[in-house]
Design an enzyme around this catalytic site. Structure first.
Site, PDB file in Angstrom:
ATOM      1  N   GLY A 103      36.759  42.423  19.593  1.00  0.00           N
ATOM      2  CA  GLY A 103      37.498  42.696  18.387  1.00  0.00           C
ATOM      3  C   GLY A 103      37.051  43.746  17.395  1.00  0.00           C
ATOM      4  O   GLY A 103      37.858  44.195  16.468  1.00  0.00           O
ATOM      5  N   GLU A 111      44.057  41.694  23.570  1.00  0.00           N
ATOM      6  CA  GLU A 111      42.939  41.547  24.796  1.00  0.00           C
ATOM      7  C   GLU A 111      42.817  39.995  25.303  1.00  0.00           C
ATOM      8  O   GLU A 111      42.595  39.805  26.124  1.00  0.00           O
ATOM      9  CB  GLU A 111      41.604  42.045  24.124  1.00  0.00           C
ATOM     10  CG  GLU A 111      41.603  43.446  24.024  1.00  0.00           C
ATOM     11  CD  GLU A 111      40.481  43.786  23.061  1.00  0.00           C
ATOM     12  OE1 GLU A 111      39.938  45.128  23.461  1.00  0.00           O
ATOM     13  OE2 GLU A 111      39.722  43.096  22.252  1.00  0.00           O
TER      14      GLU A 111
END
EC number: 5.3.1.6
Length: 262
Positions: A103, A111
């Site tokens: 992140g 993701e």
């Protein structure tokens, strides 16, 4: 013509190249986000050009989508693909159990969705991302903008009862304003220094109203490929627990540098 790379870029390149060698014709792929994943997209584009490899990619961010299009990598949506054979992505940290923090590029939500909709996830990284215990890298938490300060307060209260070393939280900023993710959400970074129970923390964070998702990837990664500046890689398999060293040719052609990501 060979292009001279820094040791860190060599490490990223060989990890990406080794991962792209796992791709087979006809696969549906999750394409990760970040500097190491950008190397993967370039290596994939080279295989498509040189071998006629037929694949479909699902990007995990608008940045990756733009890069893939510019290099001629066919892309589609996850809704169209429905399920993926393989996702290749980077990580900000990984531990001996192949749990991850992701992140840093503010793409953790897409993701995690893409990786969870894949038969296999391969993480490509350099040796600096390997840690004995997660938490040195700030843990990103994606939150909706509405009432974000209240959400942040709830996160701070939760951290007081969790087994972490620090409880500092900060809204991620960009150009003097809150950074916006591709879904127009905010990111709150948790500077925890050490996470003793990542699974418990991940579950607890996602119970807080306003939290969309967190950057702990638990039991999602199947393999980590660690690149080194001398052209070697170490492959760690989560299922077999096998660790093996290999060597990869690390002289990328000019084609690999077409339209590089900033």
């Amino acid at each position: 013509m060979a292009v001279e790379l820094s040791p860190i870029d060599k490490a990223k390149f060989v990890a990406a190249k080794r991962a792209v060698d796992c791709i087979e014709d006809g696969m549906k792929l999750g394409l990760g986000t970040g500097s190491t994943a950008a190397w993967m997209v370039r290596c994939l584009a080279e295989r498509i050009r040189e071998e006629g490899l037929q694949v479909q990619g699902v990007p995990t961010s608008s940045r990756t989508a733009e890069l893939a299009r510019s290099l001629g990598v066919p892309i589609t949506t996850l809704d169209e693909a429905r399920w993926l054979d393989l996702t290749i992505d980077g990580a900000d940290e990984f531990d001996p159990e192949l749990n991850l923090i992701k992140g840093g590029g503010a793409a953790l939500l897409q993701e995690k969705i893409v990786a969870s909709a894949s038969d296999q996830m391969i993480v490509i990284t350099d040796a600096a991302k390997e840690v004995r215990q997660l938490g040195a890298f700030p843990l990103p938490v994606e939150v909706i903008p509405f009432g974000w300060k209240s959400t942040k307060t709830l996160i701070e209260e939760l951290l007081g009862s969790m087994n972490v070393l620090s409880c500092e939280c900060a809204l991620r900023m960009k150009d003097g304003a809150p950074l916006l993710t591709d879904e127009a959400n905010y990111i709150v970074d948790l500077h925890l220094k050490r996470i003793n129970e990542p699974r418990q923390l991940s579950m607890a964070l996602n119970q807080i109203p306003g939290v969309v998702e967190n950057g702990l990837f638990i039991d999602i990664c199947d393999m980590v490929i660690i690149g080194h500046g001398d052209g070697s890689v170490v492959v760690r398999d989560a299922n077999s627990r096998e660790i093996k060293g290999e060597r990869v040719e690390f002289e990328p052609s000019d084609n690999v540098f077409a339209n590089p990501e900033d």
